[in-house]
Design a protein around this motif. Structure first.
Motif, mmCIF file in Angstrom:
data_model
loop_
_atom_site.group_PDB
_atom_site.id
_atom_site.type_symbol
_atom_site.label_atom_id
_atom_site.label_comp_id
_atom_site.label_asym_id
_atom_site.label_seq_id
_atom_site.Cartn_x
_atom_site.Cartn_y
_atom_site.Cartn_z
ATOM 1 N N ASP A 80 0.832 -1.206 0.000
ATOM 2 C CA ASP A 80 0.000 0.000 0.000
ATOM 3 C C ASP A 80 0.869 1.260 0.000
ATOM 4 O OD1 ASP A 80 -2.250 -1.614 0.010
ATOM 5 O OD2 ASP A 80 -2.688 -1.292 2.145
ATOM 6 N N CYS A 81 1.936 1.229 0.784
ATOM 7 C CA CYS A 81 2.832 2.384 0.842
ATOM 8 C C CYS A 81 3.548 2.603 -0.489
ATOM 9 C CB CYS A 81 3.852 2.209 1.970
ATOM 10 S SG CYS A 81 3.121 2.365 3.613
ATOM 11 N N VAL A 82 3.906 1.532 -1.159
ATOM 12 C CA VAL A 82 4.537 1.660 -2.471
ATOM 13 C C VAL A 82 3.563 2.337 -3.438
ATOM 14 C CG1 VAL A 82 5.385 0.373 -4.487
ATOM 15 C CG2 VAL A 82 6.154 -0.256 -2.187
ATOM 16 N N GLU A 83 2.323 1.893 -3.428
ATOM 17 C CA GLU A 83 1.317 2.483 -4.322
ATOM 18 C C GLU A 83 1.079 3.957 -4.011
ATOM 19 O OE1 GLU A 83 -2.308 0.236 -4.612
ATOM 20 O OE2 GLU A 83 -1.203 -1.637 -4.890
ATOM 21 N N ARG A 84 1.095 4.309 -2.727
ATOM 22 C CA ARG A 84 0.858 5.702 -2.324
ATOM 23 C C ARG A 84 2.133 6.539 -2.351
ATOM 24 N NH1 ARG A 84 -1.554 3.260 2.409
ATOM 25 N NH2 ARG A 84 0.212 4.140 3.525
ATOM 26 N N ARG A 85 3.273 5.863 -2.608
ATOM 27 C CA ARG A 85 4.582 6.532 -2.553
ATOM 28 C C ARG A 85 4.801 7.154 -1.172
ATOM 29 N NH1 ARG A 85 6.220 6.558 -7.945
ATOM 30 N NH2 ARG A 85 4.533 6.708 -9.445
ATOM 31 N N ASP A 86 4.589 6.312 -0.157
ATOM 32 C CA ASP A 86 4.656 6.743 1.225
ATOM 33 C C ASP A 86 5.683 5.890 1.973
ATOM 34 O OD1 ASP A 86 4.009 8.088 3.547
ATOM 35 O OD2 ASP A 86 1.998 7.240 3.741
ATOM 36 N N THR A 87 6.076 6.330 3.136
ATOM 37 C CA THR A 87 6.984 5.536 3.974
ATOM 38 C C THR A 87 6.165 4.532 4.791
ATOM 39 O OG1 THR A 87 6.875 7.167 5.747
ATOM 40 C CG2 THR A 87 8.677 7.403 4.142
ATOM 41 N N PRO A 88 6.791 3.436 5.184
ATOM 42 C CA PRO A 88 6.056 2.359 5.873
ATOM 43 C C PRO A 88 5.949 2.547 7.382
ATOM 44 C CG PRO A 88 8.281 1.630 5.419
ATOM 45 C CD PRO A 88 8.150 3.014 4.824
ATOM 46 N N ASP A 89 5.824 3.764 7.843
ATOM 47 C CA ASP A 89 5.771 4.031 9.293
ATOM 48 C C ASP A 89 4.702 3.223 10.018
ATOM 49 O OD1 ASP A 89 7.845 5.868 9.082
ATOM 50 O OD2 ASP A 89 6.473 7.559 8.795
ATOM 51 N N GLU A 90 3.561 3.012 9.377
ATOM 52 C CA GLU A 90 2.469 2.305 10.054
ATOM 53 C C GLU A 90 2.794 0.837 10.330
ATOM 54 O OE1 GLU A 90 -1.040 1.382 7.244
ATOM 55 O OE2 GLU A 90 0.016 3.042 6.283
ATOM 56 N N ALA A 91 3.860 0.312 9.722
ATOM 57 C CA ALA A 91 4.264 -1.079 9.961
ATOM 58 C C ALA A 91 5.303 -1.196 11.070
ATOM 59 C CB ALA A 91 4.809 -1.698 8.677
ATOM 60 N N MET A 92 5.707 -0.077 11.657
ATOM 61 C CA MET A 92 6.800 -0.067 12.632
ATOM 62 C C MET A 92 6.578 -1.056 13.787
ATOM 63 S SD MET A 92 9.754 1.357 13.417
ATOM 64 C CE MET A 92 9.789 2.930 12.606
ATOM 65 N N ALA A 93 5.428 -1.029 14.413
ATOM 66 C CA ALA A 93 5.172 -1.912 15.559
ATOM 67 C C ALA A 93 5.182 -3.381 15.139
ATOM 68 C CB ALA A 93 3.843 -1.556 16.218
ATOM 69 N N ASP A 94 4.633 -3.664 13.972
ATOM 70 C CA ASP A 94 4.613 -5.053 13.493
ATOM 71 C C ASP A 94 6.022 -5.540 13.157
ATOM 72 O OD1 ASP A 94 1.827 -5.368 13.742
ATOM 73 O OD2 ASP A 94 1.511 -4.397 11.806
#
Length: 128
Positions: A80-94
């Motif tokens: 999802d982050c790749v598609e949005r061109r975003d950083t994967p911060d929301e995966a940090m805890a996982d």
């Protein structure tokens, strides 16, 4: 942590190669976890996708469903982050929880696969 039906099926299907394939899971899993952690530190979502996908499939092959589900969640966030061109911060805890879950799952799998380790006893079965 382990779906023993899936584990037994894998053991049966892989036969004599089971322990060798489990060893590959150890090697590949260590590499995948390291790659995911490095990609997370580098904020590189694209570099998370393949190792998370690999870990997901290999974990599920041996019945390590919680590990497979966690890897899938990380993979999905990364895609999802790749598609949005975003950083994967929301995966940090996982990602932070991934190494411990991998190590615990692997320890259980290897203990069960070890021919000198006593097997789990079913309810009501007497030992001896």
């Amino acid at each position: 942590m382990i779906d023993w039906v899936v584990f037994a099926r894998a053991r049966s299907e892989l036969g004599g190669g089971f322990v060798r394939i489990l060893g590959y899971f150890r090697e590949d899993g260590v590499k995948s976890v390291l790659a995911i952690e490095a990609a997370m530190r580098g904020q590189n979502a694209a570099a998370i996708v393949i190792p998370a996908h690999t870990l997901k499939g290999e974990a599920r092959q041996f019945g390590a469903e919680p590990l497979g589900a966690l890897a899938e969640k990380i993979e999905t966030v990364a895609r999802d982050c790749v598609e949005r061109r975003d950083t994967p911060d929301e995966a940090m805890a996982d990602v932070a929880a991934l190494r411990q879950m991998f190590e615990r799952s692997l320890a259980i799998l290897e203990a069960e696969a070890n021919p000198v380790t006593p097997r789990r006893q079913g309810f009501g079965r007497r030992i001896g």
